[in-house]
Each structure stands twice: as C-alpha cells, then as structure tokens.
Design an enzyme around this catalytic site. Structure first.
Site, PDB file in Angstrom:
ATOM      1  N   ARG A 114       0.799  -1.216   0.000  1.00  0.00           N
ATOM      2  CA  ARG A 114       0.000   0.000   0.000  1.00  0.00           C
ATOM      3  C   ARG A 114       0.835   1.270   0.000  1.00  0.00           C
ATOM      4  NH1 ARG A 114      -3.071  -0.964   4.602  1.00  0.00           N
ATOM      5  NH2 ARG A 114      -1.194  -2.157   5.000  1.00  0.00           N
ATOM      6  N   THR A 115       1.867   1.302   0.812  1.00  0.00           N
ATOM      7  CA  THR A 115       2.665   2.539   0.854  1.00  0.00           C
ATOM      8  C   THR A 115       3.298   2.795  -0.516  1.00  0.00           C
ATOM      9  OG1 THR A 115       3.105   2.175   3.184  1.00  0.00           O
ATOM     10  CG2 THR A 115       4.531   3.718   2.065  1.00  0.00           C
ATOM     11  N   LYS A 169      24.608  -7.367  -3.125  1.00  0.00           N
ATOM     12  CA  LYS A 169      26.055  -7.503  -3.331  1.00  0.00           C
ATOM     13  C   LYS A 169      26.847  -6.826  -2.232  1.00  0.00           C
ATOM     14  CE  LYS A 169      25.265  -7.473  -8.311  1.00  0.00           C
ATOM     15  NZ  LYS A 169      24.659  -6.332  -9.018  1.00  0.00           N
ATOM     16  N   ARG A 223      11.543   2.595   2.173  1.00  0.00           N
ATOM     17  CA  ARG A 223      11.132   1.706   3.270  1.00  0.00           C
ATOM     18  C   ARG A 223      12.308   0.786   3.535  1.00  0.00           C
ATOM     19  NH1 ARG A 223       6.057  -1.422   4.592  1.00  0.00           N
ATOM     20  NH2 ARG A 223       5.320   0.721   4.763  1.00  0.00           N
ATOM     21  N   HIS A 226       6.679   6.028  10.710  1.00  0.00           N
ATOM     22  CA  HIS A 226       5.989   5.924   9.434  1.00  0.00           C
ATOM     23  C   HIS A 226       5.165   7.215   9.311  1.00  0.00           C
ATOM     24  CE1 HIS A 226       4.301   4.342   5.928  1.00  0.00           C
ATOM     25  NE2 HIS A 226       3.526   3.391   6.401  1.00  0.00           N
TER      26      HIS A 226
END
Ligand SMILES: Nc1ncnc2c1ncn2[C@@H]1O[C@H](COP(=O)(O)OP(=O)(O)O)[C@@H](O)[C@H]1O
Ligand SMILES: [Zn+2]
Lengths: 151, 305
Positions: free
Chosen positions: B53-54, B82, B103, B131
């Site tokens: 959703r974000t 890596k 995120r 958030h």
C-alpha cells in the site's frame, strides 16, 4: 586537616591536568579513556576525601584533555572535578560537564538500529540529566547510560 | 515555512504549523487538477522491505501529479544484495531522481539516508520506528471527518504496546490537545515512555480494558490489530481477541459524528457488518493516503509552497 591536605598522596605535577573526585569503581575506566602517549601519569585510588567517602585521582603531565575524552569521562564519572595545573598550582577548576550530544562514542543498545548494521558514527542526545537518559539520533529509542557500551 | 528540500523522517521532527500546512495542502490536492505540477520530475521508490500500500499509493500520488517513478520493490535483486552500503546506494540513486521514498527494515535508516542525500527523503517506514506519512493521513482523515483536530475525544484500541501507528498518532494528537482513551489488554497497553510524554505535555488520558467502556463518549475510535505472536499461547490470545472485536451491536448510543478508523489490513478486529454503518471511515482513510502523499511530494520538491 590543613596539614594532612598539603601532604599529597599522589605526587604533584608541574603542569598538566588533574582529574579529581573520581568514584573508585570508575577510576580504572577513566584511566582507560585517556588517550596517553609518553606523558607522566600518576594515579591513586580509594583515597579518603572530604567530599566523598573514597575517591580516585589521576594526574597527567603536559596534557590538556580533548573534548571526546571529556565527554567520555562525563559518562563514567559525572562527579569528577578537572583541575588545570601550572607551576604546581591549580589555575582552573571545574566540574565535569555533561554534553548535550555524544557523537561516535556509544554503541546503540537496539539490535535493529541502523547504526548496528552499517559502518557509521553513532549519535546520542541527552534528554534527561538525572538520572541520565540518552536518545539515539537514528532509531529514536531512549536508554539509561548503563545500557550503552562506550566505544 | 519552507518545505522545498525538506526530509520527512519522523513525526517528532514536525511542528504544529508544519503539520497543519501539509494537511491544508492535501485538501487542495483533492480539489484541483494537479496533473502537471510535477511534470518532468522523477520519484525514486527504494523498498528494501516488501510493502504494497505505501509503495502503490506513493506511485499513484506521483503519477497524479504528472511525475514518473523509478525504483525497486525487492532488494534481493538490487546491488544491496552484493553488499553495497545504504550510504552508497543513496549516493548513487539520488542521481536518478528528484525525491526518494524509502522503506527499510532498520530503525533510523531514513535518518541516515537523509544525511547521505541531497534530494529530499521521505520515510515510508523504518522498521518499527516511524511511518510519518501514515500518521499524517490519519490526522488528515480525522480532520476531514470531524471538521477539526483540536479538543477531540479519541480512543485507540488493540495492540497499543507494539503498534507504531498508535504511538505516533498519540504523540501527534497531543499537539492538538485531544483527550485520549487507550483500550487494550493490560499486557498490550501503551508503553510508559509514551504516557510520560503525554504527562509532560499535560494531555488527559485514561486506560481501559474494554471498548464498551468508552465507545459512547468518543469522536474517533482508532482500532488496530492484535497479533497472535504477542501471546504466550493460543488460549490467551483467543480470550483477548474476542473482547477487541468491534461489532455493530456495540455501536448503540454512540455519538452521531463517531469515526471508526483502522490502518488496515484488518483481520477480524472490525466485523464486516460495521462497514455498512455511517461510522466506518477506514477505507476512506486508506484513500486519503493519496492527497496527503501528493501534498508531501509537491511540497518537498518545491513545485508548490
Ligand atoms: N601542583 C599539583 N599537581 C598535582 N595535583 C595537584 C596540584 N595542585 C593540586 N592538585 C590536586 O588537584 C586537586 C584539586 O586541588 P584543591 O584545589 O586543593 O581541591 P579540593 O578542594 O577538592 O581538595 C587535589 O586533589 C590536589 O591534590
Ligand atoms: Zn539506535
């Protein structure tokens, strides 16, 4: 009393820094914090004191303490006194000061904090003085100083 | 107030006037056609942890503003795998875009990214820490439904101990002098440091074991999920779970203006029958993520002030 005081248990220095009123349990840690080269250092612990039951003293010739050393000392021995010595006399004396920001000297206690996963400097801010509470600039968690390992 | 170039990392960094300005800008975004505002700009979406959703709502917000997006949704295919440091990843990817939403599973990662980047960083969730865009859309929803933010009676229920959305919301509401009610089983009540902060700010609050104790008094009920993993065994969980399920029958005698909110996804803490009542706002709430994120993107890139 005056006579007893004059007779120094830890030998005098001509010029340098004296760290006085160190709680005995913290004395070894303070010694450890000092970044020492070939300076003349004298050290005494569990000496009797008027202000506190027992104390430690560290005397370092020809050295002024750096900011990062002072900040570390503030954490392990906030009660300590600093004296600047010149020509065998105390020319300046002050209590150790608790800084508002600790940069690059404490490890965050939060295992999920980004500082524990990347090669980077940590940073903590003082949010409460007594008892000391420190907030991680990154994960925003707040800790007692005993939870944070000195780097 | 200057938003151009600003990072959006934590609700704790924001002042009340800044929050109000973001919410007012979001309102404008719903009204006017803004298709060209961000034309020629690129949003970078760096998702080191799965999110639907974000990420989708940020991409949608960017596209509605005429911007384009680049990014990844799965770090296992990126250079991170890596062993590239977060600092280096940011230093490189910022060259490809005008603003970054990120995120990341580690707390404080967004703060570090902001230190590395010269383009603005928007925190799309840094592990269990912050958030901020969720909190802003919660505030926007409350303001939209209730017509104001100041002086409301707001209840939060469910897992208040581990839920980051309710921690941030409680802190944000304290700026608006709201009266708050915390409804949770004792083992999942609000952490002490949050309550201490409310005390410091002179905010009135109280703790309650059941939704029924306060439901008729409040303007907003913010429900959250109780996770099974938080309990020592299934039996303990079952016992608590049922107390925290919101049913239509519990809504007798509530205030006319009651708004029921939930950050979603819900499992069973709000029964489907509640969806049909005039109080259900949780799907609207999810939709409000779009104007709020549009406002943030437009503000930090400086295409509006
Ligand atoms: N010339 C010196 N060399 C080394 N240490 C000194 C010297 N002068 C004073 N000190 C020490 O510095 C500390 C502070 O001295 P003083 O002003 O007498 O402190 P207090 O009042 O705490 O006893 C004392 O521990 C003393 O022994
Ligand atoms: Zn941390």
């Amino acid at each position: 009393m005056t006579a007893a005081k004059k007779e120094m248990k830890v030998p005098a220095i001509q010029k340098g820094t004296v760290i006085d009123h160190i709680p005995p349990h913290a004395a070894a840690r303070v010694l450890d914090i000092l970044d020492l080269g070939d300076e003349l250092v004298t050290f005494g612990n569990n000496l009797s004191s008027r202000k506190m039951k027992k104390k430690g003293i560290i005397k370092v010739s020809d050295k002024m303490l750096r900011k990062d050393e002072l900040d570390r000392i503030a954490l392990v021995a906030p009660e300590a006194t600093l004296c600047e010595i010149k020509d065998y006399k105390v020319i300046k004396k002050r209590k150790v000061q608790m800084p508002d920001v600790f940069a690059g000297m404490l490890r965050c206690f939060n295992p999920n904090c980004i500082t524990r996963h990347q090669d980077m400097k940590t940073m903590f801010t003082l949010v409460q003085k007594d008892p000391v509470r420190l907030k991680c600039h990154y994960c925003e968690s707040t800790f007692d100083k005993d939870q944070l390992e000195l780097l | 107030m200057r938003f151009k170039g600003k990072d959006i990392i934590s609700i704790n960094d924001m002042t009340k006037p800044e929050i109000i300005h973001i919410l007012e800008t979001a309102k404008k975004m719903e009204k006017r056609s803004s298709k060209k505002l961000m034309q020629g700009k690129i949003l970078g979406t760096l998702f080191f942890e799965p999110s639907t959703r974000t990420r989708l709502s940020f991409e949608s917000a960017a596209k509605r503003l005429g911007a384009q997006t680049v990014g990844f949704a799965d770090p296992s295919v990126s250079s991170v795998k890596k062993g590239e440091s977060l600092w280096d990843t940011i230093k490189v990817t910022e060259k490809y875009c005008d603003v970054i939403v990120m995120r990341h599973p580690h707390e404080g990662s967004a703060r570090l990214a902001a230190e590395a980047a010269s383009v603005p960083i928007i925190n799309g969730g840094d592990g269990p820490n912050q958030h901020p865009t969720q909190t802003l859309l919660d505030l926007y929803t409350i303001k939209k439904c209730q017509g104001k933010l100041t002086g409301l009676k707001v209840a939060m229920s469910g897992d208040l101990k581990y839920g980051r959305t309710v921690h941030s919301l409680a802190a944000a509401l304290s700026l608006f002098n709201c009266r708050v009610f915390f409804i949770a089983p004792p083992e999942l009540q609000m952490p002490k440091h949050i309550l201490d902060e409310l005390d410091r700010r002179n905010i009135k609050y109280s703790l309650h074991p059941r939704i029924e104790d306060v439901i008729t008094k409040v303007d907003v009920l913010y429900s959250t999920r109780i996770q099974k993993e938080r309990f020592p065994n299934e039996k303990e969980y079952e016992k608590v779970k049922n107390i925290f399920i919101l049913k239509q029958s519990m809504l007798r005698g509530v205030k006319k203006n009651l708004s029921i909110m939930h950050p979603l996804p819900r499992v069973n803490e709000i029964m489907k029958e509640v969806d049909d009542t005039p109080y259900a706002e949780y799907f609207e709430q999810a939709g409000n993520g779009i104007p709020v994120r549009m406002a943030l993107l437009a503000l930090v890139t400086g295409v509006i002030r």
